[in-house]
Motif scaffolding. Sequence first.
Motif, PDB file in Angstrom:
ATOM      1  N   GLN A  25      57.236 -14.496 -31.647  1.00  0.00           N
ATOM      2  CA  GLN A  25      55.998 -14.391 -31.024  1.00  0.00           C
ATOM      3  C   GLN A  25      54.859 -14.270 -32.003  1.00  0.00           C
ATOM      4  N   THR A  26      53.593 -14.670 -31.944  1.00  0.00           N
ATOM      5  CA  THR A  26      52.779 -14.287 -32.772  1.00  0.00           C
ATOM      6  C   THR A  26      52.378 -12.882 -33.171  1.00  0.00           C
ATOM      7  N   GLY A  27      52.526 -12.522 -34.428  1.00  0.00           N
ATOM      8  CA  GLY A  27      52.240 -11.272 -34.759  1.00  0.00           C
ATOM      9  C   GLY A  27      53.340 -10.299 -34.880  1.00  0.00           C
ATOM     10  N   THR A  28      54.640 -10.900 -34.840  1.00  0.00           N
ATOM     11  CA  THR A  28      55.861 -10.230 -34.783  1.00  0.00           C
ATOM     12  C   THR A  28      56.548 -10.663 -35.939  1.00  0.00           C
ATOM     13  N   LEU A  29      57.327  -9.936 -36.805  1.00  0.00           N
ATOM     14  CA  LEU A  29      58.360 -10.345 -37.764  1.00  0.00           C
ATOM     15  C   LEU A  29      59.684  -9.667 -37.448  1.00  0.00           C
ATOM     16  N   SER A  30      60.743 -10.229 -37.081  1.00  0.00           N
ATOM     17  CA  SER A  30      61.925  -9.743 -36.627  1.00  0.00           C
ATOM     18  C   SER A  30      62.942  -9.835 -37.904  1.00  0.00           C
ATOM     19  N   SER A  31      64.195  -9.268 -37.448  1.00  0.00           N
ATOM     20  CA  SER A  31      65.200  -9.061 -38.750  1.00  0.00           C
ATOM     21  C   SER A  31      66.643  -9.296 -38.069  1.00  0.00           C
ATOM     22  N   ARG A  32      67.573 -10.209 -38.747  1.00  0.00           N
ATOM     23  CA  ARG A  32      68.857 -10.144 -38.236  1.00  0.00           C
ATOM     24  C   ARG A  32      69.686  -8.775 -39.010  1.00  0.00           C
ATOM     25  N   LEU A  33      70.236  -7.953 -38.423  1.00  0.00           N
ATOM     26  CA  LEU A  33      70.918  -6.995 -39.053  1.00  0.00           C
ATOM     27  C   LEU A  33      72.358  -7.579 -39.453  1.00  0.00           C
ATOM     28  N   GLN A  34      72.604  -7.400 -40.856  1.00  0.00           N
ATOM     29  CA  GLN A  34      73.816  -8.120 -41.076  1.00  0.00           C
ATOM     30  C   GLN A  34      75.019  -6.937 -41.795  1.00  0.00           C
ATOM     31  N   PRO A  35      75.706  -6.485 -41.205  1.00  0.00           N
ATOM     32  CA  PRO A  35      76.426  -5.439 -41.546  1.00  0.00           C
ATOM     33  C   PRO A  35      77.988  -5.709 -42.177  1.00  0.00           C
ATOM     34  N   ASN A  36      77.937  -6.552 -43.041  1.00  0.00           N
ATOM     35  CA  ASN A  36      79.131  -7.183 -43.597  1.00  0.00           C
ATOM     36  C   ASN A  36      79.663  -6.345 -44.458  1.00  0.00           C
ATOM     37  N   HIS A  37      81.109  -6.398 -44.229  1.00  0.00           N
ATOM     38  CA  HIS A  37      82.111  -5.748 -45.197  1.00  0.00           C
ATOM     39  C   HIS A  37      83.069  -6.485 -45.594  1.00  0.00           C
ATOM     40  N   PRO A  38      83.674  -6.309 -47.086  1.00  0.00           N
ATOM     41  CA  PRO A  38      84.781  -6.892 -47.475  1.00  0.00           C
ATOM     42  C   PRO A  38      86.038  -7.177 -46.849  1.00  0.00           C
ATOM     43  N   THR A  39      86.347  -6.055 -45.842  1.00  0.00           N
ATOM     44  CA  THR A  39      87.652  -6.166 -45.063  1.00  0.00           C
ATOM     45  C   THR A  39      87.369  -5.795 -43.700  1.00  0.00           C
ATOM     46  N   ASP A  40      86.007  -6.036 -43.263  1.00  0.00           N
ATOM     47  CA  ASP A  40      85.642  -5.901 -41.788  1.00  0.00           C
ATOM     48  C   ASP A  40      85.976  -4.527 -41.298  1.00  0.00           C
ATOM     49  N   ASP A  41      85.716  -3.519 -42.231  1.00  0.00           N
ATOM     50  CA  ASP A  41      85.969  -2.091 -41.903  1.00  0.00           C
ATOM     51  C   ASP A  41      84.923  -1.724 -40.760  1.00  0.00           C
ATOM     52  N   LEU A  42      85.485  -1.163 -39.609  1.00  0.00           N
ATOM     53  CA  LEU A  42      84.663  -1.150 -38.330  1.00  0.00           C
ATOM     54  C   LEU A  42      83.634   0.201 -38.568  1.00  0.00           C
ATOM     55  N   SER A  43      84.426   1.437 -39.468  1.00  0.00           N
ATOM     56  CA  SER A  43      83.479   2.383 -39.761  1.00  0.00           C
ATOM     57  C   SER A  43      82.254   1.974 -40.506  1.00  0.00           C
ATOM     58  N   CYS A  44      82.531   1.232 -41.700  1.00  0.00           N
ATOM     59  CA  CYS A  44      81.478   0.866 -42.332  1.00  0.00           C
ATOM     60  C   CYS A  44      80.607   0.014 -41.727  1.00  0.00           C
TER      61      CYS A  44
END
Length: 746
Positions: A171-190
Motif C-alpha cells: 500500500q502507498t506509504g508502507t514498506l514491509s519486510s520478509r523476516l528470514q530466520p535461516n540457519h545452517p542446520t535448521d536449528d529450531l531454537s536459533c
Amino acid sequence: MTATLPPLAEITVPAPRPDESYTLRLMDRDFTFHGLKRLLAAADISKAGDRVATLTATDEMEREAARAILSGLTVRHLYDRPLTTQDGCVDAVMRVNYDIDYVAFDAIADMTLGALKDHLLRTPAAEVRRLGRGLTGVMAAALAKLMDVHELILVARKAKRSAKARTLVGQTGTLSSRLQPNHPTDDLSCVSALVYTGLSMGSGDALLGINPAIDTIENVSALLTHLDRLRRETEVPTQICVLAHVKTQMACLKAGAPVEIMFQSLAGTERTLTDEFDVTVDVLDDAYRLMQEKGPLRDVARQFMYFETGQGSELTYAKHEGMDMTTCEALCYGLARRYDPFMVNNVTGFIGPETHRSDFEMIVSNLQDHFMGKLMGLPMGMAPCYTLHSEISMEGHQIATELLAAAGANYFMDVFLTVDRMLAYFDTSGHDDQTLREIHNAQPAPEYLQWALARGIFTQDETGEITRGPNWGNPRLFVSSKEELLTLLERVPAAYGLDSAGPRPSNSVSRQVRANLAIGRQAIQAELDRKRLPGLSFRNLRTRAPDKETHLGHPDTGAALAEDSTSALTPEGMDVQIIVSDGLSAEAVHYNVPDLLPVLMDGLQAHGLSIGQPILLPHGRVKVAEEIGDRLMPRLIISLIGERPGGDANASRSLSAYFAYRLDDEDVRQEAAIFSGNANIRYEYSVVSNIHAGGLPPIEAGSVIVDKAVRILNARAAGNRLETMPSSPPAPFELHGKTDIGMTIN
C-alpha cells in the motif's frame, strides 16, 4: 478473487519469423544487429554474465545505436516476433508471456517503444498500471534498456502494486519486510531467536519465510509447524512460508502442514526451469490449484503464491537460448503474472561475479528488474544482495536499497545483521528496513502496525507520527526471561550483539560485521594446497580454469575437465566416486576434508560399497561431476566442494556434499523424466550443506553423507524424486561387481 489459468495451448502466439537485420549509421560508423535477440542484448548496459556470453555491445556507440533502433520499433513489431529457443521453438515460458490484456495492448501496439516510454513518463499512475497488463516480458525488457535511473524509479513508483494475505503489503506509504530466520542446520531454537529479534525491530509484516537447509517433507513440515507456533504465540498478523521446492511443499500441504504461502524459484527459459529447477508450467499450475483447494489462507487471502527471480540463472546454466539476462528476467515476470502472486522477490546479485561483478552492474540491474516486474503487474519486493567472491560492496548494496525504496519497492528482506547464515550471502537487515522507513517516511503494513503499537515496538504521537517505541529492538518481549533469550542467542552464528544506535546497529556491532566480511573475502583468494590434506590419497585432475580469476568469472571453465585430465579417465564402474574441489573456498577443504573423508570412506566401505580413488580437483564446479561420471561410470558421484564464504570465520570454511546420481538404467531414467518433466534428464542431485565447525561438524557430516548415499542407491533416486518417495524400509540393492542379496541397508 483468484487467477484463472488458461491452458497453454489456448494462448495465442504469433508464428516465429526468420531473424532480420537492423541497421543504423551513427556519425561515420555503420551498425548492424542480426536478430531481435542481438539487438536487445546490445542495448543493455555491460554486465559480466552478458560479457561471458558475448552478448554485450562492444562500446558505447554500438550500445546507443542499438537503443536508437529499438526506440523506433513499434510494440507490435516485438509482439509479432516471439523469441524462440535455439532450435526455433516457442517454449512454455515465452508462451505464457503472451497471456496479456489485449485491450491494453491494442491501445499501445502501434506506438514506437520510444513513444511508449514518453507516454509512461507523462501518464498518471492508474494508466501506467493498466497499460502494463498489455506487455510481454520482451516488451518490458526493451523499455528497461531505454530508461535512465530516474526514469526506472519514476515509472516503477507509479506502477506500485499491493497484495493481500493476512496483511496488506505494498500500500502507498508502507514498506514491509520478509523476516528470514535461516540457519545452517535448521536449528529450531536459533530460528526462534531470529524470529523474535526480527519481530522486535518491526520486521516480518510481509512474511516469516525460511530457506530450509534440508529440503525433505519431514524437515519442511517441522519448520512450517514451528513457524506457525511462533506466529500464534506472538499473535503477529503475518503469514508463513518455508521456501522448499514446490513439489516438497505440495506434499507437505497434502499431509496437513500449514503451507500458507506457496513458493518457487522461476527461470525465464523452459530449459532452465525444467532441467535445473525441476519445475514445469504444469507443476506450477497444479501447485496453484492445490492452494485454491487446500491452502490455509484460501478464504482470507487475495493471493497466496510467492516467486523468487534474479538475473543470471539461465546464463549460468548455459540455457539462456541466446537471450541477455534482462530479457530472461522479464520473461520470469510474465510467468509469475499467470498466478497473481502475493509476493515476487528479486535477488539479482545472489549468484556472483559470473553474472554481476560490480556495484554498478548490480544496482542498475535491480532497478531494471523492479521496473519490469512492477510495470507488468506484480507486487515486487527486492533483495539487492551480494556475495563475497564478487566485487560488490556493502556500500553498493545500500545505494541499491535506497534507490529501490524511492522507487516504491513493496518490501525488503530482514536477515539479521545482513548475514544469511545458511545461504552465505548478504542482504538487507531489520536495521536497514527501519532506516529506510525513517528516511522515506514509510510504515509497516497496517494490520501489523497496530500489533506493533500495542507492544511498544512503535509509538504514535498526537499528530499521528509513527516512531520507534521503547521496545524496538528488544526481543525480550517474546520470551519468559533474559536467561532464556541469552540461551537462544548463544547458538546463533554471527550474532554480534543487539545494541543499536537509533535504527542502525551500534558501532561495536558494525565493526564485527565488517571484520568478518574481510575474513570471508580473504578466504575466497586461498588456493587449494595438497600439503594441508596429509595422509589422504588422491588422483589429481584439472579443470579448464587455469587460475582463480578465470574460475570465479567464467563458471563454465570449472564445470569441464582439461583435455589431459579427460583422456586419463576410463570406465571403472564403481558404486561411488568422490571428488574434492575448492569451489569457492579452498579453506573449506583444508579445514573439513581431513576429518570428513576418512569417516565417509569407512562408512561407505562398511556398507559394502565399492569406491573409486578420490579425485582432487582445483578450480572445480558442481557440474563437472557429470563429465567425470560419464567417463568413470560410477553409480553415484559425491562432490565435496567449498561453498562461498559467509559472515563469520567459521562460515568462510563451509563445505557442501553434492550427490549426482547417474541414471544409467533406462527404466529408472524414464521414471525420473516423468517426475521432472525433463525428457533428457541424465543425473539427479541431492545436497548436504553447511559443513563446518559452526554448522554440521565434519566428522558428523561424514556419517550423514554415508546415510544419504545409501538411501539414494537403495531408492535409485535423488533430489526431489527421492524426497517425495514415501518413507519405507529400504530394499536390498545390487553392488557393482558383486551381489549381496541378504543385505538390508538401514
